[in-house]
Design an enzyme around this catalytic site. Sequence first.
Site, PDB file in Angstrom:
ATOM      1  CG  HIS A  73      -1.717   1.196   1.437  1.00 22.08           C
ATOM      2  ND1 HIS A  73      -1.370   2.164   2.360  1.00 22.08           N
ATOM      3  CD2 HIS A  73      -2.858   1.642   0.844  1.00 22.08           C
ATOM      4  CE1 HIS A  73      -2.258   3.132   2.334  1.00 22.08           C
ATOM      5  NE2 HIS A  73      -3.172   2.843   1.430  1.00 22.08           N
ATOM      6  CD  GLU A  76      -2.553   2.639  -3.619  1.00 25.53           C
ATOM      7  OE1 GLU A  76      -3.063   3.777  -3.550  1.00 25.53           O
ATOM      8  OE2 GLU A  76      -2.931   1.672  -2.929  1.00 25.53           O
ATOM      9  CG  HIS A  77      -0.254   6.137  -0.533  1.00 19.86           C
ATOM     10  ND1 HIS A  77      -0.746   7.220   0.159  1.00 19.86           N
ATOM     11  CD2 HIS A  77      -1.235   5.199  -0.504  1.00 19.86           C
ATOM     12  CE1 HIS A  77      -1.968   6.948   0.604  1.00 19.86           C
ATOM     13  NE2 HIS A  77      -2.285   5.735   0.227  1.00 19.86           N
ATOM     14  CD  GLU A 148      -4.979   5.513   3.597  1.00 23.10           C
ATOM     15  OE1 GLU A 148      -5.408   4.462   3.074  1.00 23.10           O
ATOM     16  OE2 GLU A 148      -4.116   6.240   3.061  1.00 23.10           O
TER      17      GLU A 148
END
Length: 434
Positions: A73, A76-77, A148
């Site tokens: 993840h 991905e960012h 987040e």
Amino acid sequence: MEVTKVLNKESYDRLGESIYQTTLANGLRVILMPKAGFHKTFAIMTTDYGAVDNAFVPRDQTEPVRLPDGIAHFLEHKMFEKEDHDAFDLFGQYGASANAFTSFTQTSYLFATTSHLKENLDILLDFVQQPYFTAATVNKEKGIIGQEIKMYDDDPGWQSYFGMIGNLYPKEPLHIDIAGTVDSIAKITADDLYTAYNTFYHPSNMSLVVVGQLDPEETLRWISDNQDHKTFGPASPIRRVPSAQSTPADIPATQTRHLAVTRPRVNLGLRGFDTVPAGRAGLQYSAAISLMFDLLFNDSGDNYLRLYDANIIDDSFGYDFQVQRGAHFAQLTGDTDQPEQFAQELTAILRDAPAQLEAAKPQFVLVKQEAIGRLVGAMNSVEAIANQYDGPLFSGATIFDELAILEDLTFTDLQEASEAFLSASQQTIHTILP
């Protein structure tokens, strides 16, 4: 290169649709689907790499590594940010909206546009295939992703879901939040990101699906030209390190947590310990189990109406069945003022499933037609068509293959798959109380 010689066309005459597929010399799988009369085009580029893939042997190395939780993840960012620009800005200049997401087993990058398809395809291919990570940019991202993670810590739906997953897969990486934890992402370095990227982002481990207003030959030519200007190392097998495996005895029957919610939330999870068939047969299996839950719990069935009238469930009630790489499970969840009765009633229905299904057999054709209708309806969405591509999980099946399998599915198929799943499954009940 003559594009017409390398495109494999598969026609679905009854639906008036065609899909064009090929694999480029570097291993990238390209799937193109023109949609006549559509103004929008949607593209999604996916790598077979997700949150569970933290232990592996890096490409061109011999010893395994274990990277911090949440790195897929995090990667991905970071892919959008380059040394002198942000890929989001480039998409904006050509009128496209872009996004990305990470699941347990995949990471995808996507855009939607009504113009400048070639330019936007170049942007997508270039930013995904040209990584740029530094210690400074990585450290900056840790604060963003940390916020987040904290946001999801306060989301009862998210906590209920991962509480259930954690119960079903206590020893496997599947139980770890896709974003990781604040502590785990604090350990991620730029070198870690490059290690993961170089292993899993090779074109041979990726696919590109483009659906909408396009000419297949011209679009493939654009993609091929982009790839021909890049150099990639030879393809090599992905060597994931197998994780520890939970047994049915490891799965707790119940778990209760207290969060700042106004009503209790219950999530009943079922982990399958049977074996999902390989290839397209696995897609049939998945369709059969999904239809089983429709027969038992759809909102016009006897069970739903009885529980609704007793105020045990309400319109927050839902269910789904998932097949992931190496795992398959079901969940039934909802808010309820009677959490104990909720769990007891659903457990009783599942325990009595063979007889319940036999009693519901007259509704099989109707329930199947409703599922077919939902699938046909999805074919009017370029996003839905592209996202239904299953990659290596079901041998590259598309939404049209899924439709054909669903149409051919019999009640006997459903009974056999249900017996295999339910007889070898293990249940857990995760409850969140105020």
